[in-house]
Design a protein around this motif. Structure first.
Motif, PDB file in Angstrom:
ATOM      1  N   UNK A 155     -12.868  -8.220  -2.916  1.00 44.59           N
ATOM      2  CA  UNK A 155     -13.480  -9.376  -3.561  1.00 44.59           C
ATOM      3  C   UNK A 155     -14.998  -9.216  -3.673  1.00 44.59           C
ATOM      4  N   UNK A 156     -15.602  -8.620  -2.644  1.00 49.90           N
ATOM      5  CA  UNK A 156     -17.050  -8.381  -2.719  1.00 49.90           C
ATOM      6  C   UNK A 156     -17.385  -7.408  -3.835  1.00 49.90           C
ATOM      7  N   UNK A 157     -16.598  -6.357  -3.943  1.00 54.21           N
ATOM      8  CA  UNK A 157     -16.836  -5.366  -4.995  1.00 54.21           C
ATOM      9  C   UNK A 157     -16.644  -5.971  -6.382  1.00 54.21           C
ATOM     10  N   UNK A 158     -15.654  -6.810  -6.525  1.00 52.05           N
ATOM     11  CA  UNK A 158     -15.435  -7.469  -7.818  1.00 52.05           C
ATOM     12  C   UNK A 158     -16.613  -8.376  -8.179  1.00 52.05           C
ATOM     13  N   UNK A 167      -4.862  -5.478   4.271  1.00 53.45           N
ATOM     14  CA  UNK A 167      -5.401  -6.194   5.411  1.00 53.45           C
ATOM     15  C   UNK A 167      -6.544  -7.093   4.997  1.00 53.45           C
ATOM     16  N   UNK A 168      -6.984  -7.978   5.900  1.00 50.45           N
ATOM     17  CA  UNK A 168      -8.090  -8.885   5.570  1.00 50.45           C
ATOM     18  C   UNK A 168      -9.382  -8.153   5.246  1.00 50.45           C
ATOM     19  N   UNK A 169      -9.668  -7.086   5.971  1.00 56.82           N
ATOM     20  CA  UNK A 169     -10.916  -6.360   5.721  1.00 56.82           C
ATOM     21  C   UNK A 169     -10.929  -5.762   4.315  1.00 56.82           C
ATOM     22  N   UNK A 170      -9.800  -5.194   3.898  1.00 61.08           N
ATOM     23  CA  UNK A 170      -9.746  -4.615   2.559  1.00 61.08           C
ATOM     24  C   UNK A 170      -9.804  -5.693   1.490  1.00 61.08           C
ATOM     25  N   UNK A 209     -19.645 -14.853   2.382  1.00 64.51           N
ATOM     26  CA  UNK A 209     -19.074 -15.494   3.559  1.00 64.51           C
ATOM     27  C   UNK A 209     -17.685 -16.000   3.180  1.00 64.51           C
ATOM     28  N   UNK A 210     -16.665 -15.434   3.813  1.00 65.88           N
ATOM     29  CA  UNK A 210     -15.287 -15.793   3.493  1.00 65.88           C
ATOM     30  C   UNK A 210     -14.671 -16.727   4.535  1.00 65.88           C
ATOM     31  N   UNK A 211     -15.499 -17.348   5.350  1.00 66.90           N
ATOM     32  CA  UNK A 211     -14.970 -18.309   6.329  1.00 66.90           C
ATOM     33  C   UNK A 211     -14.559 -19.596   5.609  1.00 66.90           C
TER      34      UNK A 211
END
Length: 555
Positions: free
Chosen positions: A230-233, A222-225, A264-266
């Motif tokens: 990506x944040x964790x990476x 899903x988008x949240x995962x 920010x992934x917008x």
């Protein structure tokens, strides 16, 4: 010798059996203590082994006549501490442990003569899977790997063949793999197998989580995962970079970094049109010029002479004349215009917080004592400035950086057998445990020797004549062999703990001498024993005091 035999006979069969059992127990304990003291200290040779590797290592150790200890599950092997390094080098020379997989050495054990092509193909497939599994297991954070390859063979009279595929099961040490590491494993496997593409490699971890589905897509439910991954990476990549940078100055084992990023992934698309009124440019010019003249005369008579050829007609009347001049110019100007389309992809850093923990320095004295010394504030400020420059610090975003100097915990790995820092007098924690164990065993052996073995030996070797303990101090053999003690009123008595005689109840008026217990050889009248039993029943406290006096005098 005769005295010893006589003494043994005097003890009786039951006492001899009891003394023999005690002697056997003491000897067994002393043998166990000596064996325990002389037993070498064992250290970890290998841990988390596959059962196949454990069997091969045990076979090698038995062939080398090396003592070892195998855990109940067969995954840990212990050997003498002073032989750990030598045995590891010897095992590495033999190619063990191999991680439970078989590589190209499978061809070294088979006989090529008489081997069918089917067996050769199967061995080649096994060897290829084993080599790829070893390469994957060598990556950090991966404990073990299993690889399954599917290499379809081209059928006869078939134009197309099925593409090869692979499936990999990973056993992770700790944490999870990021997307870059999963893609690296896919590329590594695809490059090792002819015709295999990276999007045909499926990867699953030991907890059943799908890391790569084999269709080119990573595990993203899903988008949240996807955002969290990506944040964790990004945080992991930044943390490693900062630890590498700061560790180059203070030491790689003396720095720990933690990074928290808000991304920010917008996805933003911006279109802009800009007109510059001062930037006019002539695009086209058009000029039109129009000139016209009109002349109008008066009335003239028409005659024959005037119309003859070659005759000039000068008979014109005066008329009105007019002329028109028109000039038109059109100039087209173009104003400069700027059109801009900006597409901002997701993943921009909105805010970042970085915490750096740095260990201090240690001064080692001549006696080996280590003293902690904190780092100067100037050095910490320099490290903070270095970190800000490396992370792209922006105060307007609200970024925060903290560099703290605190002592690290001394991590001494005693369970794995690895040497840690030396403690008091150069001894490690395991050495103190060993010394304590030997001291306890020695103390128990000493107590057994003093309070069990020594009294038994003294009783066995005691002389049969004279000096034996009497019932009340110093006695002799009385008439008739009866145990009698002189008392008042002609009664035999036994001296109590306060020295006062205790009446036995004999009718003899004469004082008889005391009986020497060491010389009666077991020949005591039943009546005397009965009387002593009655005295013990009537005066239990005094009897216990007398027995304590005997035990004290014997010891």
């Amino acid at each position: 010798m005769n005295e010893l035999i006589t003494r043994l006979r005097a003890l009786g069969m039951r006492r001899l059996l009891v003394l023999g059992g005690i002697a056997v127990v003491v000897v067994a304990f002393l043998a166990f203590a000596m064996n325990r003291m002389m037993q070498p200290t064992y250290g970890l040779l290998y841990g988390d082994l596959d059962l196949t590797d454990s069997g091969r290592i045990v076979e090698k150790l038995e062939g080398m006549n090396v003592p070892y200890q195998l855990s109940s599950d067969g995954t840990r092997i212990m050997v003498p501490q002073d032989q750990v390094a030598r045995l590891r080098m010897a095992m590495a020379e033999e190619g063990v442990p191999a991680g439970g997989s078989m590589g190209y050495e499978i061809f070294d054990r088979s006989d090529s003569i008489g081997t069918t092509s089917f067996v050769q193909n199967i061995n080649h497939l096994r060897a290829l899977e084993g080599e790829i599994a070893r390469s994957i297991a060598s990556i950090d954070r991966i404990a073990a790997a299993r690889v399954h390859l599917v290499l379809p063979q081209r059928q006869l009279f078939a134009r197309e063949t099925e593409a090869p595929s692979a499936s990999i099961v990973l056993k992770l040490k700790a944490g999870n793999l990021d997307g870059g590491q999963v893609r690296a494993i896919q590329q590594l496997t695809a490059a090792a197998v002819p015709g295999l593409k990276a999007d045909r490699v499926s990867i699953v971890d030991d907890r059943g989580n799908l890391l790569a589905a084999g269709d080119g897509n990573l595990r993203e439910t899903g988008p949240a995962e996807a955002v969290a991954t990506k944040t964790r990476e990004y945080e992991t990549r930044m943390r490693r970079s900062l630890e590498q940078l700061v560790g180059s100055s203070v030491g790689f084992d003396k720095v720990r970094a933690e990074v928290t990023a808000e991304l920010d992934f917008d996805r933003i698309t911006t279109q802009t049109q800009t007109f510059d009124p001062d930037g006019q440019v002539v695009r086209s010019t058009q000029t039109v010029t129009d000139r016209s003249r009109n002349s109008e005369g008066g009335a003239t008579a028409v005659t024959v002479q005037g119309n003859l050829p070659g005759t000039q007609n000068n008979q014109g009347g005066a008329g009105d004349q007019s002329s028109t001049d028109r000039s038109e110019e059109t100039i087209n100007y173009e104003i400069s215009r700027t059109e801009q389309t900006v597409v901002q992809e997701g993943g921009r850093v909105k805010r970042m917080s970085v915490a750096i923990l740095v260990d201090g320095t240690y001064d080692v004295a001549a006696d080996g004592t280590r003293t902690y010394q904190p780092r100067s504030q100037q050095e910490l400020d320099q490290l903070e400035a270095l970190v800000k420059s490396a992370m792209g610090f922006d105060d307007q975003r609200g970024d925060q950086v903290r560099v703290v100097n605190l002592p690290f915990v001394d991590a001494t790995i005693a369970d794995t057998g690895l040497p840690g820092e030396e403690g008091f007098l150069g001894l490690t924690k395991s050495d103190f445990f060993r010394i304590g164990e030997i001291a306890v065993l020695g103390l128990v052996a000493l107590l057994l020797t003093l309070f069990v073995v020594r009294p038994l030996v003294a009783r066995m070797l005691a002389p049969l004549e004279g000096g034996g303990p009497a019932l009340a101090g110093a006695g002799a053999m009385g008439g008739g062999g009866q145990m009698q003690i002189p008392g008042p009123g002609g009664q035999a008595a036994i001296a109590g703990p306060d020295g006062m005689p205790m009446a036995i109840g004999t009718d003899s008026d004469e004082f008889e001498q005391m009986v020497d217990i060491a010389n009666i050889e077991g020949r005591v009248k039943a009546s005397s024993l009965k009387k002593v039993g009655e005295i013990v029943q009537r005066h239990p406290e005094e009897a216990i005091a007398i027995m304590r006096n005997w035990m004290y005098r014997e010891s």
